[in-house]
Motif scaffolding. Structure first.
Motif, PDB file in Angstrom:
ATOM      1  N   GLU A 199      29.989  59.019  43.627  1.00  0.00           N
ATOM      2  CA  GLU A 199      30.214  59.398  42.243  1.00  0.00           C
ATOM      3  C   GLU A 199      30.706  58.186  41.451  1.00  0.00           C
ATOM      4  O   GLU A 199      31.241  57.220  42.018  1.00  0.00           O
ATOM      5  N   CYS A 200      30.531  58.252  40.127  1.00  0.00           N
ATOM      6  CA  CYS A 200      31.115  57.217  39.278  1.00  0.00           C
ATOM      7  C   CYS A 200      32.629  57.371  39.297  1.00  0.00           C
ATOM      8  O   CYS A 200      33.151  58.491  39.384  1.00  0.00           O
ATOM      9  N   LEU A 201      33.326  56.254  39.235  1.00  0.00           N
ATOM     10  CA  LEU A 201      34.776  56.264  39.340  1.00  0.00           C
ATOM     11  C   LEU A 201      35.410  55.902  38.000  1.00  0.00           C
ATOM     12  O   LEU A 201      35.337  54.751  37.552  1.00  0.00           O
ATOM     13  N   ALA A 202      35.996  56.880  37.351  1.00  0.00           N
ATOM     14  CA  ALA A 202      36.717  56.637  36.107  1.00  0.00           C
ATOM     15  C   ALA A 202      38.125  56.150  36.422  1.00  0.00           C
ATOM     16  O   ALA A 202      38.704  56.492  37.453  1.00  0.00           O
ATOM     17  N   GLY A 203      38.681  55.357  35.527  1.00  0.00           N
ATOM     18  CA  GLY A 203      40.065  54.918  35.663  1.00  0.00           C
ATOM     19  C   GLY A 203      40.296  53.812  36.666  1.00  0.00           C
ATOM     20  O   GLY A 203      41.444  53.540  37.026  1.00  0.00           O
ATOM     21  N   ALA A 204      39.243  53.164  37.138  1.00  0.00           N
ATOM     22  CA  ALA A 204      39.414  52.032  38.050  1.00  0.00           C
ATOM     23  C   ALA A 204      39.824  50.796  37.243  1.00  0.00           C
ATOM     24  O   ALA A 204      39.296  50.541  36.156  1.00  0.00           O
ATOM     25  N   SER A 205      40.747  50.019  37.768  1.00  0.00           N
ATOM     26  CA  SER A 205      41.188  48.788  37.123  1.00  0.00           C
ATOM     27  C   SER A 205      40.231  47.656  37.491  1.00  0.00           C
ATOM     28  O   SER A 205      39.962  47.413  38.668  1.00  0.00           O
ATOM     29  N   VAL A 206      39.716  46.947  36.472  1.00  0.00           N
ATOM     30  CA  VAL A 206      38.782  45.847  36.690  1.00  0.00           C
ATOM     31  C   VAL A 206      39.357  44.596  36.038  1.00  0.00           C
ATOM     32  O   VAL A 206      39.578  44.566  34.822  1.00  0.00           O
ATOM     33  N   ALA A 207      39.640  43.593  36.839  1.00  0.00           N
ATOM     34  CA  ALA A 207      40.173  42.328  36.330  1.00  0.00           C
ATOM     35  C   ALA A 207      39.087  41.262  36.377  1.00  0.00           C
ATOM     36  O   ALA A 207      38.312  41.184  37.334  1.00  0.00           O
ATOM     37  N   LEU A 208      39.045  40.440  35.335  1.00  0.00           N
ATOM     38  CA  LEU A 208      38.116  39.308  35.263  1.00  0.00           C
ATOM     39  C   LEU A 208      38.911  38.039  35.519  1.00  0.00           C
ATOM     40  O   LEU A 208      39.859  37.725  34.776  1.00  0.00           O
ATOM     41  N   VAL A 209      38.547  37.315  36.564  1.00  0.00           N
ATOM     42  CA  VAL A 209      39.321  36.159  37.016  1.00  0.00           C
ATOM     43  C   VAL A 209      38.437  34.916  36.994  1.00  0.00           C
ATOM     44  O   VAL A 209      37.276  34.966  37.410  1.00  0.00           O
ATOM     45  N   GLN A 210      38.986  33.820  36.500  1.00  0.00           N
ATOM     46  CA  GLN A 210      38.273  32.538  36.530  1.00  0.00           C
ATOM     47  C   GLN A 210      39.248  31.445  36.947  1.00  0.00           C
ATOM     48  O   GLN A 210      40.337  31.317  36.372  1.00  0.00           O
ATOM     49  N   GLY A 211      38.869  30.691  37.959  1.00  0.00           N
ATOM     50  CA  GLY A 211      39.728  29.620  38.437  1.00  0.00           C
ATOM     51  C   GLY A 211      41.075  30.104  38.916  1.00  0.00           C
ATOM     52  O   GLY A 211      42.083  29.401  38.760  1.00  0.00           O
ATOM     53  N   GLY A 212      41.102  31.308  39.476  1.00  0.00           N
ATOM     54  CA  GLY A 212      42.343  31.875  39.970  1.00  0.00           C
ATOM     55  C   GLY A 212      43.237  32.472  38.905  1.00  0.00           C
ATOM     56  O   GLY A 212      44.317  32.992  39.215  1.00  0.00           O
ATOM     57  N   ARG A 213      42.781  32.473  37.658  1.00  0.00           N
ATOM     58  CA  ARG A 213      43.578  32.999  36.553  1.00  0.00           C
ATOM     59  C   ARG A 213      42.914  34.230  35.964  1.00  0.00           C
ATOM     60  O   ARG A 213      41.713  34.226  35.686  1.00  0.00           O
ATOM     61  N   LYS A 214      43.688  35.296  35.785  1.00  0.00           N
ATOM     62  CA  LYS A 214      43.151  36.512  35.176  1.00  0.00           C
ATOM     63  C   LYS A 214      42.973  36.275  33.684  1.00  0.00           C
ATOM     64  O   LYS A 214      43.922  35.972  32.961  1.00  0.00           O
ATOM     65  N   VAL A 215      41.729  36.409  33.211  1.00  0.00           N
ATOM     66  CA  VAL A 215      41.453  36.158  31.803  1.00  0.00           C
ATOM     67  C   VAL A 215      41.315  37.438  30.997  1.00  0.00           C
ATOM     68  O   VAL A 215      41.435  37.429  29.768  1.00  0.00           O
TER      69      VAL A 215
END
Length: 284
Positions: free
Chosen positions: A211-227
């Motif tokens: 099923e699709c998962l609502a409420g999942a946390s998605v972080a975008l990271v570049q060079g070890g830093r969360k942007v």
């Protein structure tokens, strides 16, 4: 001194063309001495609407950018003109004076925004004069503002200090800032046109089915830093906007209670859909 400015919200424009039609209605077959000669019936768009499609199915964003004379404080057309053919008024408006500009095609070529048009019949450079004749008669809005059904175009007469405050407060930008022309046309949400977006979907096993998962946390990271960080919607979808095209490698880090953390590495060229990322159930 208060001066005229225009603010265009790219996110509110949906390409209805009312602004372009209002300009055509005002200037076609009409003469305004000292301000504008008649606009040609065909071929000119003194307010042009440029569309761009970002992303790929099923993540597609279609954006429209209205472009017109920027009424620059350091106007290249003013420098290119001869015999006073272009004037910068005290209220900020730039006017190509039709009685003086005949034959001066270099005025067209000087504009970095492509907002000056050549009237072949009249041998005349022409651009939208900010409806100066109407404002001089007491109007408080240009016709493009009046005709916009979403209030995407705002006419303001404020002093420079107030305009600087609005720029900072609303995150306004100008086109081609590297040109150094100091435009008086500002854009809100310009990143919708100039930047890239990426997105995808998150799914996982629920009661034995995926099923699709609502409420999942998605972080975008570049060079070890969360942007950036966001949360999936009801359909498990997520997106990040305002990224520089060709900005290199990124990593997605996904977490949701009851599931093992997920990750995806990708390289950003242009806007992209990253597909469905499937999490596995965590051990009990």
């Amino acid at each position: 001194m208060k001066k005229w400015n225009l603010i265009i919200d790219v996110a509110k424009c949906f390409n209805c063309n009312n602004c372009a039609l209002a300009v055509h209605d005002e200037y076609y077959d009409n003469e305004f001495p000292g301000i504008a000669a008649s606009m040609p019936r065909l071929g000119h768009r003194w307010i042009d609407l440029i569309q761009r499609e970002r992303g790929v199915y099923p993540l597609i964003d279609v954006v429209t950018l209205p472009v017109t004379c920027n009424h620059c404080d350091d106007a290249p057309c003013l420098k290119a003109a001869r015999n006073g053919a272009v004037e910068k008024r005290a209220d900020g408006i730039v006017v190509i004076v039709p009685e003086k500009a005949k034959g001066q095609r270099q005025i067209v070529e000087s504009c970095p925004y492509g907002a000056v048009w050549w009237n072949e019949e009249k041998k005349l450079p022409q651009a939208w004069p900010f409806d100066a004749h109407l404002l001089d008669a007491g109007w408080t809005k240009v016709r493009a503002s009046q005709s916009c059904p979403t209030d995407a175009i705002r006419t303001l007469k404020v002093d420079d200090a107030e305009m600087r405050r609005l720029v900072a407060e609303e995150g306004l930008q100008v086109l081609q800032p590297e040109a150094g022309t100091k435009p008086r046309v500002y854009y809100k949400n310009l990143d919708r046109f100039t930047k890239a977006l990426v997105g995808g979907s998150v799914a996982g096993p629920v009661s034995g089915t995926e099923e699709c998962l609502a409420g999942a946390s998605v972080a975008l990271v570049q060079g070890g830093r969360k942007v950036a960080e966001t949360v999936t919607d009801t359909f498990g979808d997520f997106r990040f906007d305002g990224l520089d095209e060709g900005s290199g490698g990124y990593r997605l880090e996904i977490r949701k209670p009851g599931f093992a953390p997920g990750a995806l590495d990708f390289t950003l060229g242009q806007s992209a859909y990253l597909g469905v990322i499937t999490l596995t159930a965590s051990a009990a």
